[in-house]
Every structure is written in structure tokens, then in C-alpha cells.
Write an enzyme that holds these catalytic residues in place. Structure first.
Site, PDB file in Angstrom:
ATOM      1  N   HIS A  31       0.861  -1.182   0.000  1.00 24.85           N
ATOM      2  CA  HIS A  31       0.000   0.000   0.000  1.00 24.85           C
ATOM      3  C   HIS A  31       0.902   1.238   0.000  1.00 24.85           C
ATOM      4  O   HIS A  31       2.144   1.107  -0.085  1.00 24.85           O
ATOM      5  CB  HIS A  31      -0.936  -0.018   1.215  1.00 24.85           C
ATOM      6  CG  HIS A  31      -0.231  -0.285   2.519  1.00 24.85           C
ATOM      7  ND1 HIS A  31       0.657   0.591   3.062  1.00 24.85           N
ATOM      8  CD2 HIS A  31      -0.258  -1.370   3.358  1.00 24.85           C
ATOM      9  CE1 HIS A  31       1.130   0.103   4.189  1.00 24.85           C
ATOM     10  NE2 HIS A  31       0.604  -1.097   4.400  1.00 24.85           N
ATOM     11  N   HIS A  34       4.108   1.316   2.200  1.00 28.61           N
ATOM     12  CA  HIS A  34       5.284   0.643   1.630  1.00 28.61           C
ATOM     13  C   HIS A  34       5.904   1.508   0.525  1.00 28.61           C
ATOM     14  O   HIS A  34       7.130   1.637   0.439  1.00 28.61           O
ATOM     15  CB  HIS A  34       4.884  -0.704   1.018  1.00 28.61           C
ATOM     16  CG  HIS A  34       4.323  -1.703   1.990  1.00 28.61           C
ATOM     17  ND1 HIS A  34       3.015  -2.103   1.960  1.00 28.61           N
ATOM     18  CD2 HIS A  34       4.895  -2.380   3.012  1.00 28.61           C
ATOM     19  CE1 HIS A  34       2.800  -2.998   2.913  1.00 28.61           C
ATOM     20  NE2 HIS A  34       3.921  -3.178   3.577  1.00 28.61           N
TER      21      HIS A  34
HETATM   22  P1  AMP Z   1       5.038  -5.255   6.385  1.00 29.38           P
HETATM   23  O1  AMP Z   1       4.825  -5.616   4.947  1.00 29.38           O
HETATM   24  O2  AMP Z   1       3.778  -5.036   7.144  1.00 29.38           O
HETATM   25  O3  AMP Z   1       6.007  -6.179   7.063  1.00 29.38           O
HETATM   26  O4  AMP Z   1       5.736  -3.829   6.374  1.00 29.38           O
HETATM   27  C1  AMP Z   1       6.936  -3.606   5.670  1.00 29.38           C
HETATM   28  C2  AMP Z   1       7.484  -2.265   6.061  1.00 29.38           C
HETATM   29  O5  AMP Z   1       6.537  -1.245   5.735  1.00 29.38           O
HETATM   30  C3  AMP Z   1       7.744  -2.148   7.579  1.00 29.38           C
HETATM   31  O6  AMP Z   1       8.965  -1.459   7.781  1.00 29.38           O
HETATM   32  C4  AMP Z   1       6.565  -1.352   8.055  1.00 29.38           C
HETATM   33  O7  AMP Z   1       6.819  -0.612   9.242  1.00 29.38           O
HETATM   34  C5  AMP Z   1       6.323  -0.430   6.881  1.00 29.38           C
HETATM   35  N1  AMP Z   1       4.954   0.080   6.905  1.00 29.38           N
HETATM   36  C6  AMP Z   1       3.807  -0.648   7.005  1.00 29.38           C
HETATM   37  N2  AMP Z   1       2.737   0.174   7.057  1.00 29.38           N
HETATM   38  C7  AMP Z   1       3.210   1.442   7.000  1.00 29.38           C
HETATM   39  C8  AMP Z   1       2.600   2.747   7.029  1.00 29.38           C
HETATM   40  N3  AMP Z   1       1.288   2.897   7.135  1.00 29.38           N
HETATM   41  N4  AMP Z   1       3.407   3.822   6.955  1.00 29.38           N
HETATM   42  C9  AMP Z   1       4.757   3.684   6.857  1.00 29.38           C
HETATM   43  N5  AMP Z   1       5.391   2.492   6.830  1.00 29.38           N
HETATM   44  C10 AMP Z   1       4.634   1.389   6.906  1.00 29.38           C
END
Ligand code: AMP
Length: 282
Positions: A31, A34
Site C-alpha cells: 500500500h 510501503h
Molecule cells: P510489512 O509488509 O507489514 O512487514 O511492512 C513492511 C514495512 O513497511 C515495515 O517497515 C513497516 O513498518 C512499513 N509500513 C507498514 N505500514 C506502514 C505505514 N502505514 N506507513 C509507513 N510504513 C509502513
């Protein structure tokens, strides 16, 4: 954008790639949150590598792992639009070959292993350290980008980098939110339309806590009581935790004057979906 599924071809490509190497590890179902990490990496590095790997070892709930959204085709489009250079999508066997040494077990998280997410999700950060250290060994990034959305994860990764002496620089990126304040998350798509309407209460509560925290006489317990009352007023939500913590150690503080930087962290169960969020108070 080049796509690699195996480590050897990825490593071979990266040996000739433009430096510095920027790395954004994800679990896919991408989203705008990311995308913001990819864009920051693009602005600061010569080659941006994104990994998509739904890491089984960090899920303490098998149903959560099974239901985790997987949207690879849409993810690839988003990454191309954001200017990502390399996508690494390994299989579980590629990341965890049978005889691999478990060097991540050497990391001692101290109190980080006891508070908030650790208390609610036993073993979760062991899995995070296992996968991120493995990915760092494979990609050997100069800069690695993580979102503040997972505030405790960021602290855990910094501690891992310190103890395991990784050379990569950890860059933290601000939380990207929907127009109504809900922090973007891959899990949001699993909310029912009714739950989605209710979910912004989490950020509304955090924002009000921040406003109330400007009063110098206020104690953490007053803020905790206020937030608990707000969340409990919504019958669809269950509060897992709400903490006012030192942003460095993540240990609870009694008052905002007890630490240089203070963060409010929350975890809520809305129906079947677990949502986390946080706000820096000072
Ligand atoms: P995930 O795919 O949930 O493991 O997230 C991958 C990376 O994206 C991690 O470093 C998360 O902290 C970051 N991330 C997820 N959601 C957000 C958001 N809403 N804003 C900023 N970074 C995000």
C-alpha cells in the site's frame, strides 16, 4: 524492475549494481505506506531492492499467517511505478535451508522482549530478527528502510544491528495514513465495511492523547485511563494494550518528563483483525 526468486542470481546481479544499495523488506500486499519507503530509498540510493516474503516464523497465530493477504501482481505494478529496481520474492525453502545456522538466536533483546508486542505475541520478534538478519546477509544493503508504524520492530532491528554489527544504516520512515487517520496496513483490507468505519477511532484516540499530553501536570496514568475509556466505549474493539513509553527503551514512563522522547503505543483487536498504531508525544 528485475525479479529474483533465488539468492545466487540476486547476489550476482547486486555485485554489479549501482551503489549505495537501499533495501525495503516487506511481506507484500503493498500500500502507500510501503511505497513511501521505496520512494525514500529511491531518492537516497543507487539501487532499490524490495523483498516480499511472508515470513512464517514471525506469526504466532497460524490463522493470521494463512489469511495474510497475498497480491503479488498488484504489488509488482506498484513497485514499478515507485521506481523499484529489484524485487526479491524467495520461497520459504530458499530463505530457510535445512542446515542453516541460527545466528539470530545470539541477539538478547532485554526489555524489548518483554513489553507491548512481545508480551502479546510471544516469539514474534525472534522471527523478525531471524528473517531480517537473513535478508541483510543476502542483500548486504547500505541503507535499510523501516516504517515507524511498527515502532517496537524498529527498536528491535536497531538493537539487532548493534549487537550483530551490521554495516547497514537503519532509516525510519513516518507513518502513512488514510484520509480519516487510520494507519495504512496490509491487514486493513480484511476489515468488514462496518469495522473499517469504526477503525479511525484508534488514531482519533491517539491524537486526543497527544493533545492532552501538552498539559505539563498530566500523568501517564491519566492518558492511559482516557485512551482505555475511549476504546472501551466501542463495543466492537478490544484493547490489547495502551502504553506511554520512553521511545528509546520502550519502558513505561510515569510522566512525560521522565524521558527525552516519549511515544504512545496502542494495539486493538477489531473483530478478528489486530491493529497497531502509535504517536510521538514529545
Ligand atoms: P510489512 O509488509 O507489514 O512487514 O511492512 C513492511 C514495512 O513497511 C515495515 O517497515 C513497516 O513498518 C512499513 N509500513 C507498514 N505500514 C506502514 C505505514 N502505514 N506507513 C509507513 N510504513 C509502513
Amino acid at each position: 524492475m528485475l525479479v529474483f526468486e533465488d539468492i545466487l542470481s540476486l547476489k550476482k546481479h547486486l555485485r554489479g549494481a549501482k551503489t549505495p544499495i537501499g533495501f525495503v523488506p516487506t511481506m507484500g500486499a503493498l500500500h502507500k505506506g510501503h511505497v513511501s519507503l521505496i520512494e525514500k530509498a529511491k531518492a537516497e540510493t543507487g539501487t532499490v531492492v524490495c523483498s516480499i516474503f511472508v515470513n512464517p516464523t514471525q506469526f504466532n497465530d497460524p490463522k493470521d499467517l494463512e489469511k495474510y493477504p497475498r497480491t503479488l501482481d498488484a504489488d509488482k505494478k506498484m513497485l514499478i511505478d515507485a521506481g523499484c529496481d529489484v524485487l526479491f520474492v524467495p520461497s520459504v525453502d530458499e530463505v530457510y535451508p535445512k542446515q542453516q545456522q541460527q545466528s539470530h538466536l545470539a541477539v538478547d533483546l532485554g526489555n524489548l522482549e518483554k513489553v507491548m508486542e512481545s508480551a502479546q505475541r510471544p516469539g514474534h520478534f525472534k522471527g523478525v530478527i531471524q528473517v531480517v538478519s537473513r535478508l541483510f546477509d543476502i542483500v548486504e544493503p547500505d541503507k535499510s528502510y523501516f516504517g515507524q508504524k511498527d515502532f517496537q520492530q524498529l527498536a528491535v532491528i536497531r538493537e539487532m544491528v548493534r549487537q550483530m554489527e551490521y554495516k547497514t544504516e537503519i532509516i525510519s520512515c513516518p507513518i502513512i495514513r488514510e484520509a480519516d487517520g487510520l494507519a495504512m496496513s496490509s491487514r486493513n483490507v480484511r476489515l468488514s465495511p462496518e469495522e473499517r468505519k469504526i477503525a479511525p477511532l484508534i488514531f482519533k484516540t491517539l491524537s486526543e492523547v497527544k493533545k492532552n499530553s501538552q498539559d505539563v501536570r498530566i500523568k501517564s496514568q491519566d492518558l492511559i485511563d482516557y485512551a482505555s475509556k475511549q476504546i472501551k466505549s466501542c463495543k466492537e474493539m478490544t484493547l490489547e494494550y495502551f502504553e506511554i513509553a520512553d521511545a528509546k527503551t520502550l519502558l513505561p514512563v510515569k510522566s512525560l518528563s521522565d524521558a527525552v522522547e516519549v511515544v504512545a503505543c496502542i494495539a486493538v483487536k477489531l473483530g478478528q483483525i489486530r491493529l497497531i498504531d502509535n504517536i510521538i508525544l514529545k
